[in-house]
Design a protein around this motif. Structure first.
Motif, PDB file in Angstrom:
ATOM      1  N   GLU A 109      35.628  40.337  30.430  1.00  0.00           N
ATOM      2  CA  GLU A 109      35.772  41.253  31.564  1.00  0.00           C
ATOM      3  C   GLU A 109      36.059  40.479  32.847  1.00  0.00           C
ATOM      4  O   GLU A 109      36.905  40.881  33.649  1.00  0.00           O
ATOM      5  CB  GLU A 109      34.492  42.083  31.714  1.00  0.00           C
ATOM      6  N   ALA A 110      35.340  39.349  33.024  1.00  0.00           N
ATOM      7  CA  ALA A 110      35.543  38.547  34.241  1.00  0.00           C
ATOM      8  C   ALA A 110      36.950  37.962  34.281  1.00  0.00           C
ATOM      9  O   ALA A 110      37.590  37.906  35.329  1.00  0.00           O
ATOM     10  CB  ALA A 110      34.502  37.428  34.312  1.00  0.00           C
ATOM     11  N   LYS A 111      37.461  37.533  33.095  1.00  0.00           N
ATOM     12  CA  LYS A 111      38.804  36.936  33.049  1.00  0.00           C
ATOM     13  C   LYS A 111      39.860  37.965  33.410  1.00  0.00           C
ATOM     14  O   LYS A 111      40.771  37.697  34.208  1.00  0.00           O
ATOM     15  CB  LYS A 111      39.071  36.369  31.657  1.00  0.00           C
ATOM     16  N   VAL A 112      39.741  39.176  32.831  1.00  0.00           N
ATOM     17  CA  VAL A 112      40.709  40.236  33.128  1.00  0.00           C
ATOM     18  C   VAL A 112      40.647  40.607  34.606  1.00  0.00           C
ATOM     19  O   VAL A 112      41.680  40.760  35.269  1.00  0.00           O
ATOM     20  CB  VAL A 112      40.439  41.480  32.244  1.00  0.00           C
ATOM     21  N   GLU A 113      39.433  40.740  35.147  1.00  0.00           N
ATOM     22  CA  GLU A 113      39.292  41.112  36.554  1.00  0.00           C
ATOM     23  C   GLU A 113      39.875  40.031  37.463  1.00  0.00           C
ATOM     24  O   GLU A 113      40.531  40.329  38.467  1.00  0.00           O
ATOM     25  CB  GLU A 113      37.815  41.343  36.889  1.00  0.00           C
ATOM     26  N   HIS A 114      39.655  38.745  37.084  1.00  0.00           N
ATOM     27  CA  HIS A 114      40.193  37.651  37.906  1.00  0.00           C
ATOM     28  C   HIS A 114      41.720  37.676  37.909  1.00  0.00           C
ATOM     29  O   HIS A 114      42.345  37.535  38.966  1.00  0.00           O
ATOM     30  CB  HIS A 114      39.689  36.311  37.379  1.00  0.00           C
ATOM     31  N   LEU A 115      42.329  37.881  36.719  1.00  0.00           N
ATOM     32  CA  LEU A 115      43.795  37.942  36.659  1.00  0.00           C
ATOM     33  C   LEU A 115      44.315  39.135  37.457  1.00  0.00           C
ATOM     34  O   LEU A 115      45.363  39.056  38.103  1.00  0.00           O
ATOM     35  CB  LEU A 115      44.255  38.032  35.208  1.00  0.00           C
ATOM     36  N   ASN A 116      43.580  40.252  37.417  1.00  0.00           N
ATOM     37  CA  ASN A 116      43.985  41.413  38.217  1.00  0.00           C
ATOM     38  C   ASN A 116      43.922  41.090  39.704  1.00  0.00           C
ATOM     39  O   ASN A 116      44.778  41.528  40.490  1.00  0.00           O
ATOM     40  CB  ASN A 116      43.093  42.620  37.903  1.00  0.00           C
ATOM     41  N   GLU A 117      42.904  40.312  40.112  1.00  0.00           N
ATOM     42  CA  GLU A 117      42.811  39.902  41.524  1.00  0.00           C
ATOM     43  C   GLU A 117      44.008  39.055  41.923  1.00  0.00           C
ATOM     44  O   GLU A 117      44.587  39.234  42.992  1.00  0.00           O
ATOM     45  CB  GLU A 117      41.519  39.111  41.755  1.00  0.00           C
ATOM     46  N   VAL A 118      44.393  38.119  41.030  1.00  0.00           N
ATOM     47  CA  VAL A 118      45.545  37.264  41.339  1.00  0.00           C
ATOM     48  C   VAL A 118      46.825  38.102  41.387  1.00  0.00           C
ATOM     49  O   VAL A 118      47.693  37.882  42.238  1.00  0.00           O
ATOM     50  CB  VAL A 118      45.674  36.121  40.309  1.00  0.00           C
ATOM     51  N   LEU A 119      46.946  39.080  40.472  1.00  0.00           N
ATOM     52  CA  LEU A 119      48.111  39.976  40.495  1.00  0.00           C
ATOM     53  C   LEU A 119      48.179  40.762  41.799  1.00  0.00           C
ATOM     54  O   LEU A 119      49.254  40.949  42.376  1.00  0.00           O
ATOM     55  CB  LEU A 119      48.050  40.947  39.311  1.00  0.00           C
ATOM     56  N   ARG A 120      46.998  41.204  42.262  1.00  0.00           N
ATOM     57  CA  ARG A 120      46.982  41.926  43.541  1.00  0.00           C
ATOM     58  C   ARG A 120      47.393  40.996  44.683  1.00  0.00           C
ATOM     59  O   ARG A 120      48.076  41.420  45.624  1.00  0.00           O
ATOM     60  CB  ARG A 120      45.585  42.513  43.801  1.00  0.00           C
ATOM     61  N   ALA A 121      46.990  39.726  44.583  1.00  0.00           N
ATOM     62  CA  ALA A 121      47.410  38.752  45.601  1.00  0.00           C
ATOM     63  C   ALA A 121      48.922  38.554  45.570  1.00  0.00           C
ATOM     64  O   ALA A 121      49.569  38.460  46.611  1.00  0.00           O
ATOM     65  CB  ALA A 121      46.691  37.415  45.377  1.00  0.00           C
ATOM     66  N   ILE A 122      49.520  38.525  44.358  1.00  0.00           N
ATOM     67  CA  ILE A 122      50.981  38.418  44.239  1.00  0.00           C
ATOM     68  C   ILE A 122      51.642  39.598  44.933  1.00  0.00           C
ATOM     69  O   ILE A 122      52.605  39.452  45.690  1.00  0.00           O
ATOM     70  CB  ILE A 122      51.405  38.385  42.759  1.00  0.00           C
TER      71      ILE A 122
END
Length: 692
Positions: A125-138
């Protein structure tokens, strides 16, 4: 409680002792009376060490967790996520089920806490949420680069956006010898010291172990742009995350290159203006014929539609099949006499959509297998996280490939064609259709016809003509106009609305009559329409269609991809506009009848064809590197040299001369010469116009 046979008690005790879940039982006074092997392994205590001790030795917050446990007992049992402390002080997240056991009079005999270690699930869950955060940053960086035209502001704001990603403690961008930082000042200073010591020249994205932390260096390179992005994180960067940071670096490189081109174009405009002067696991016991002999309550909850389970074959009750599954870990276990494991789909409609099945043999005193104990773990959330991660990877790969098309100089049609082909696979659809707004904003213009050649021939045969160009008028009552005005994605699953969308694709009353037949030919029963919006401005619309109904999850996913597509198309439009402007201004200079030149000091850096013709040169190479004063008659050279020096210092403005000059072939000519100072590539240059 009803009496159990000793053999049955021994069997149940063996099951609990060998269960994958940690089981801890306490008496009514809260003293520990039982601890199974899984609990010993999970928490590091031996059973004999904790017997008679309060259960609070496992608590991270004794008062609160005792209250939570007692409330669960009062309710007759409960399930909840909580944290328990191991012997070495580690805090372990678990999914706990509290089960009170009472006698026939309702008196509490003991209570059991059954705990499943959910650390791996939390990591997913933490990995998916972190990647989503980076996607939002993109997404935020991409939005930034479409509107911020000051490179210093752009780089600082990009750092400010990236450092908001959870876990990033410092972000630094190095460009033109200047650093832009965000995050912990101490971390950023360490990075700058590292750069000074190790150097910044990295051709590919690289990860380092850095002072108990991890550092990624990602090059920001495009044409003459050479910069570097540094990100510090307390945890190691994974492959997907590094791919995202590489993508952000590419976007920033494009933005810096665009700003540089705009600056260059403005200088050229100024230059050319001079020309014109401007346990929660289930448990199931089977015999060797795969007949269910016993199940726990978890299995009964998961498979309540097929109750009663006992007496049925496992493949009938758990999978609605008439023969054993392939592969079947329980059959393998019966044959091998050892534990076997498989991940298999759960019963359709069950809350356990995916299960991890562990099959353990039950043996008699002679070692013969007499049955199987199945431990069934619900891994639905983990599988969903894996599926979500897979989708995010596919989305990232698509966004990267679309950006690569732009970076390779591909056209908007190349972008749309690739987007169409990839979304066919990603959504099991007929593909994506894109419409761009006309210049007057009154029409949506179809950019790609994503139906097969066979269907095209069938439709053209039906209507008796070639399929005309599709221009959808945006009038009141139009479904397309409604989607654009609302500015949000729309899911359409009813046939009448889909037919109305088709009718809007033509203004011909004759063609509208064929829509019901065309609808059947296309076999479209579900459509997602998404407006393409960048910085509050709508540039068009994308839709995707298929026979099977789309879900809300599909809508959100397609909308997120379309949002990135919008930014990419907008970037490509800006790049095309810059290229077109540069061609236009160069054409004006090339076609001038007067000779035009630009010089650094006294050496030419540009000369148009008219200038070369006046001085008898066939190409620029013949005058490159020469001192332009050598073309002027000797008696004028000192005067012009002094004026040029003063002009470059800004002491005098434009000067005019009528002088003798010498051509390359030895002829003497009389020319009118105008000289002025201009700024090119950030430096003063001499600009001149020559007329024979």
């Amino acid at each position: 409680m009803s009496e159990r046979k000793p053999s049955e008690q021994m069997m149940l005790a063996a099951i609990v002792q060998s269960a994958k879940e940690a089981v801890i039982s306490v008496n009514p006074e809260g003293k520990i009376i039982y601890l199974n092997k899984a609990a010993e392994d999970l928490f590091g205590w031996k059973a004999e060490e904790v017997m008679g001790k309060p259960m609070s030795i496992f608590a991270s917050d004794a008062r609160e967790q005792k209250k939570q446990f007692m409330e669960a007992i009062k309710k007759g049992g409960a399930q909840f996520e909580t944290v328990r402390r191991a012997r070495d002080g580690r805090e372990i997240p678990v999914l706990m089920t509290v089960m009170p056991v009472k006698d026939e009079k309702g008196n509490l005999l003991f209570s059991s806490g059954i705990m499943v270690d959910i650390r791996e699930q939390k990591k997913y869950e933490a990995k998916v949420e972190h990647l989503n955060e980076v996607l939002r940053a993109i997404r935020d960086v991409n939005q930034l680069i479409t509107k911020e035209r000051n490179e210093e502001n752009l780089l600082q704001k990009a750092c400010d956006i990236l450092v908001k990603v959870k876990g990033y403690t410092g972000v630094c961008i190095l460009y033109k010898g200047k650093s832009y930082t965000a995050g912990e000042e101490k971390e950023c200073k360490k990075v700058l010291e590292f750069i000074k010591k190790e150097g910044a020249e990295k051709k590919e994205i690289t990860s380092y172990k850095f002072d108990e932390r991890y550092l990624v260096i990602s090059p920001i390179i495009k044409n003459d742009i050479h910069a570097f992005l540094y990100v510090i994180r307390s945890k190691e960067f994974n492959e997907e995350e590094m791919g995202l940071l590489k993508e952000i670096s590419g976007d920033i490189a494009f933005a810096l290159d665009s700003i540089a081109k705009e600056r260059e174009l403005k200088e050229k405009e100024i230059l050319l203006s001079h020309v014109f002067e401007s346990v929660q696991d289930g448990i199931s016991i089977l015999d060797t014929d795969l007949t269910i002999k016993y199940v726990n309550s978890t299995m009964e909850k998961w498979y309540e539609k097929n109750m009663p389970l006992v007496g049925q074959k496992c493949y009938e009750a758990y999978h609605n099949r008439n023969r054993p599954c392939d592969p079947c870990p329980s059959l393998r276990c019966i044959g091998s006499g050892r534990m076997e494991r498989n991940i298999v789909p759960g019963l359709p409609g069950s809350r356990a959509e995916w299960i991890e099945l562990f099959s353990y043999p039950i043996k008699d005193d002679s070692g013969n297998v007499t049955g199987v104990v199945e431990f069934v773990r619900d891994i639905t959330e983990r599988k969903k996280a894996e599926e979500e991660l897979k989708k995010r990877r596919e989305d990232i790969e698509l966004i990267n490939s679309l950006n690569n098309i732009v970076n390779r100089g591909g056209s908007i049609q190349d972008i749309i064609s690739h987007f169409n082909e990839e979304t066919k696979k990603m959504f099991s659809s007929y593909g994506a259709t894109l419409y761009l707004l006309s210049d007057d904003k009154k029409y949506l213009v179809l950019q790609n016809l994503n139906i097969s050649s066979t269907l095209v021939k069938s439709i053209e045969k039906l209507i008796g003509m070639k399929i005309p160009q599709v221009r959808i008028p945006l009038r009141e009552g139009s479904l397309y106009l409604k989607v654009l005005k609302e500015g949000t994605p729309r899911l359409i699953n009813d046939s009448e609305s889909i037919k109305k969308l088709m009718e809007e694709c033509t203004e011909s009353k004759a063609l509208k009559k064929f829509i019901p037949v065309i609808y059947k030919l296309l076999d479209i029963h579900s459509v997602i329409s998404v407006p393409l919006i960048s910085n509050g401005e709508c540039i068009g619309l994308a839709d995707i269609s298929r026979k099977e109904p789309f879900t809300e999850s599909d809508v959100q996913r397609f909308a997120a991809i379309a949002e990135n597509l919008t930014v990419i198309i907008r970037k490509k439009m800006m790049e095309d506009a810059l290229d077109e402007s540069e061609k236009k201004y160069r054409l004006l200079a090339e076609q001038s009848m007067d000779g035009i030149f630009l010089a650094s000091g006294y050496k030419p850096v540009y000369a148009n064809p008219a200038f070369l013709n006046i001085f008898g040169a066939q190409s620029f190479d013949e005058i490159a590197g020469k001192n332009l004063l050598d073309f002027i008659a000797p008696e004028w050279r000192e005067k012009i040299r002094e004026d040029v020096e003063s002009a470059l210092k800004g002491e005098i403005s434009q000067q005019h001369y009528e002088v003798e000059a010498h051509t390359l072939d030895g002829r003497t000519i009389v020319i009118e010469l105008s000289l002025a100072r201009v700024t090119f590539n950030g430096k003063p240059h001499a600009f001149g116009i020559v007329r024979d």
